[in-house]
Design a protein around this motif. Sequence first.
Motif, PDB file in Angstrom:
ATOM      1  N   VAL A 115      60.951  51.922   1.215  1.00 14.25           N
ATOM      2  CA  VAL A 115      60.461  52.672   2.495  1.00 14.25           C
ATOM      3  C   VAL A 115      59.971  51.633   3.543  1.00 14.25           C
ATOM      4  N   SER A 116      60.101  52.071   4.742  1.00  9.86           N
ATOM      5  CA  SER A 116      59.595  51.107   5.592  1.00  9.86           C
ATOM      6  C   SER A 116      58.256  52.223   6.057  1.00  9.86           C
ATOM      7  N   LEU A 117      56.932  51.546   5.903  1.00 13.93           N
ATOM      8  CA  LEU A 117      55.917  52.564   5.931  1.00 13.93           C
ATOM      9  C   LEU A 117      55.747  52.571   7.334  1.00 13.93           C
ATOM     10  N   GLY A 118      55.293  54.034   7.505  1.00 10.69           N
ATOM     11  CA  GLY A 118      54.962  54.324   9.021  1.00 10.69           C
ATOM     12  C   GLY A 118      53.641  53.821   9.193  1.00 10.69           C
ATOM     13  N   LYS A 119      53.097  53.813  10.540  1.00 13.39           N
ATOM     14  CA  LYS A 119      51.650  53.434  11.028  1.00 13.39           C
ATOM     15  C   LYS A 119      50.700  53.955  10.131  1.00 13.39           C
ATOM     16  N   ASN A 120      50.687  55.408   9.838  1.00 14.69           N
ATOM     17  CA  ASN A 120      49.710  55.842   9.139  1.00 14.69           C
ATOM     18  C   ASN A 120      49.631  55.802   7.733  1.00 14.69           C
ATOM     19  N   SER A 121      50.756  55.091   6.991  1.00 14.52           N
ATOM     20  CA  SER A 121      51.139  55.194   5.572  1.00 14.52           C
ATOM     21  C   SER A 121      50.141  53.958   4.881  1.00 14.52           C
ATOM     22  N   PRO A 122      49.644  54.572   3.886  1.00 14.83           N
ATOM     23  CA  PRO A 122      49.008  53.579   3.067  1.00 14.83           C
ATOM     24  C   PRO A 122      49.636  51.916   2.907  1.00 14.83           C
ATOM     25  N   VAL A 132      57.208  57.982   1.183  1.00 13.87           N
ATOM     26  CA  VAL A 132      56.011  58.103   1.337  1.00 13.87           C
ATOM     27  C   VAL A 132      55.799  59.410   2.295  1.00 13.87           C
ATOM     28  N   LYS A 133      55.179  60.550   2.236  1.00 14.66           N
ATOM     29  CA  LYS A 133      54.985  61.515   3.322  1.00 14.66           C
ATOM     30  C   LYS A 133      53.699  62.186   3.239  1.00 14.66           C
ATOM     31  N   GLU A 134      52.885  62.152   4.510  1.00 13.64           N
ATOM     32  CA  GLU A 134      51.724  62.602   4.595  1.00 13.64           C
ATOM     33  C   GLU A 134      51.725  64.152   4.253  1.00 13.64           C
ATOM     34  N   MET A 135      50.930  64.923   3.545  1.00 18.49           N
ATOM     35  CA  MET A 135      51.178  66.124   3.250  1.00 18.49           C
ATOM     36  C   MET A 135      50.111  66.968   3.507  1.00 18.49           C
ATOM     37  N   ALA A 136      49.196  66.601   4.144  1.00 15.95           N
ATOM     38  CA  ALA A 136      48.124  67.416   4.612  1.00 15.95           C
ATOM     39  C   ALA A 136      47.541  67.222   5.883  1.00 15.95           C
ATOM     40  N   GLU A 137      47.186  68.150   6.909  1.00 13.46           N
ATOM     41  CA  GLU A 137      46.613  67.924   8.251  1.00 13.46           C
ATOM     42  C   GLU A 137      45.237  67.180   8.183  1.00 13.46           C
ATOM     43  N   VAL A 138      45.041  66.194   8.863  1.00 16.17           N
ATOM     44  CA  VAL A 138      43.667  65.279   8.906  1.00 16.17           C
ATOM     45  C   VAL A 138      42.611  66.404   9.092  1.00 16.17           C
ATOM     46  N   GLY A 139      41.448  66.244   8.135  1.00 11.55           N
ATOM     47  CA  GLY A 139      40.340  67.145   7.943  1.00 11.55           C
ATOM     48  C   GLY A 139      40.586  68.404   7.071  1.00 11.55           C
ATOM     49  N   THR A 140      41.626  68.295   6.333  1.00 14.47           N
ATOM     50  CA  THR A 140      41.728  69.294   5.511  1.00 14.47           C
ATOM     51  C   THR A 140      41.849  69.014   3.970  1.00 14.47           C
ATOM     52  N   THR A 141      41.628  67.735   3.769  1.00 14.57           N
ATOM     53  CA  THR A 141      41.507  67.001   2.402  1.00 14.57           C
ATOM     54  C   THR A 141      40.405  66.325   2.460  1.00 14.57           C
ATOM     55  N   ALA A 142      39.708  66.358   1.284  1.00 13.86           N
ATOM     56  CA  ALA A 142      38.339  65.271   1.095  1.00 13.86           C
ATOM     57  C   ALA A 142      38.497  65.034  -0.406  1.00 13.86           C
TER      58      ALA A 142
END
Length: 383
Positions: A115-122, A132-142
Motif C-alpha cells: 500500500v501507499s499509506l495515505g497522509k493519515n495512515s500509521p 489500510v483503511k480508517e474504520m471509525a470517525e475521529v472522536g468515536t474510538t478511545a
Amino acid sequence: MAAGNGMAGNGASHGPQNVVIAGGGIIGCATAYYLSKLGVAATVVEKGEVACASSGKAGGFLAMDWCDGGPVGPLARLSYSLHKTLASELGQDTGYREVRTYSVAASAKPGGRKVSLGKNSPKWLDKNVQRVKEMAEVGTTAQVHPQKLTTAFMEAAQASGAKLVRGTVQGITVDKDSNSVTGVTVDGAVIPADKVVIAMGPWSGDATKWLPNVPAISGQKAHSILVRPTQEIGAECLFTQFQNSSGRHTDPEVYPRPDGTVYICGESDSVELPDDPLSIKPRASAMKSLQEVGASISSALAGATVEAEQACYLPVSGDSMPVIGKVPGVQGCYMASGHSCWGILNGPATGMAMAELIASGKATCVDISALDPGRFAKRGIFR
Ligand SMILES: Cc1cc2nc3c(=O)[nH]c(=O)nc-3n(C[C@H](O)[C@H](O)[C@H](O)COP(=O)(O)OP(=O)(O)OC[C@H]3O[C@@H](n4cnc5c(N)ncnc54)[C@H](O)[C@@H]3O)c2cc1C
C-alpha cells in the motif's frame, strides 16, 4: 463521596443496604464505585486479586457506536462518555485517550501488493501490509488501561467506605419464608447481606448451582501479549485480517498504549474454564502467533521486548448479550455479567445502572430492560 452527580437514587431513602458483590472484575468494582456515590458502601468479595482475570488482561479498546442498532447500543454510548469523565473524576491514571482506528490486511510473508499509506495512515506500518483503511470517525474510538481503571474503581469505592474481602463465594443464603437473600457464603462462613450481585465474569455460571433462575454464563479463552517496541508508536489501533506463516487466517487486534507498550490479542480456544483464575496459562503457540503479527507489520514491533504473555476468558451468556438486572424469583439477587468482548467499554454504565437499580429500585441512566436476566426464564431457557 457525595451524590448529586446525575445518578438517580439515594441509598439513605431506602434504609441501610447491606450489599455484597461477588467478583472484583470491572463489573463488580464499577458497581461498588457507583454505589459509593449513592451513599451505599458495598462489600466486594474477590477470589483472586482485583482485576486478575479478563478485566486486567483485556485490550481496553472503546467504541462509541459499534453496538448501535442492538440492545447494547444505549449502554455503550453512555459508557463511552463515562470513560472520558472517569479519566479525571477518579483522580488516577486510567490510561484513557482517544485513538484513531484502522482496518489492516497483512501477512507473515513479504510480497503482494504494497500500500501507499495515505497522509493519515500509521507510519509505523512499514512491513508486509497490503491494505489500510480508517474504520471509525475521529472522536468515536478511545482506549483505557483495563487493570488501572478496575483498580481505580475499587480504590475510590474503598475511600468511601466499601470493603474488599479476599475469599471465594460458595453460595447465597435465602430465607425460605420471605424468599429473600440473607447472606453470602464465603469460605464456609456467611457474610450477612440483603442484596447480592453476581459479577463473577465467566465464573458467574457457578451461581446456577446456588439459586434457580440464574442465567448460565460460560467462558471463551483468548490470548494476548504486551510488548515494548523499539520506537514510539502513535495512538492508532488496528483490527487486522492476518495470514500467518502457516497460511492460517486470523483477526488479531493491535493497541498501542500511552505508556509506550503495545497490546496484541487474538487466538481463541474452546477449553474448559479452570476454577482458579490465577492458574490460567497461555498456550505457547498462541504467544508465537501474536508475536509474528507484530513482527510482520512493523519494524518497530519486530525488535520489541515481550513484557507479558497471558490468557483470560470472555464471559458469554446464552444469547451473547450482557445480563444486567434482578434475578427473578428471589428478592435481593442481582446479576451483572456476560459482557463478552465489550466488558471494559460497558463496565462504567453497567456499574452506574446496577447502582441505581440496587439503591432506588430503578435504573434511570439507561434503559437496561432488554438485558434483564428474566429474559431467559421467559423463554424457558437457563442453560
Ligand atoms: C483477550 C481479551 C481482550 C479484550 N479486550 C476488550 C476490549 O478491548 N474492550 C472491551 O470493552 N472489552 C474487552 N474484553 C472483554 C472484557 O475483558 C470483559 O468483558 C470484562 O473484563 C468482564 O469483566 P467481569 O468483571 O464481568 O469479569 P472478570 O474480569 O472475569 O472478573 C470476574 C472476577 O470474579 C472473580 N471470581 C470468580 N469466581 C468467584 C467466586 N466464586 N468468588 C469470588 N470471586 C470470584 C474472579 O477472580 C474475577 O476477578 C476483552 C477480553 C479478552 C479475553
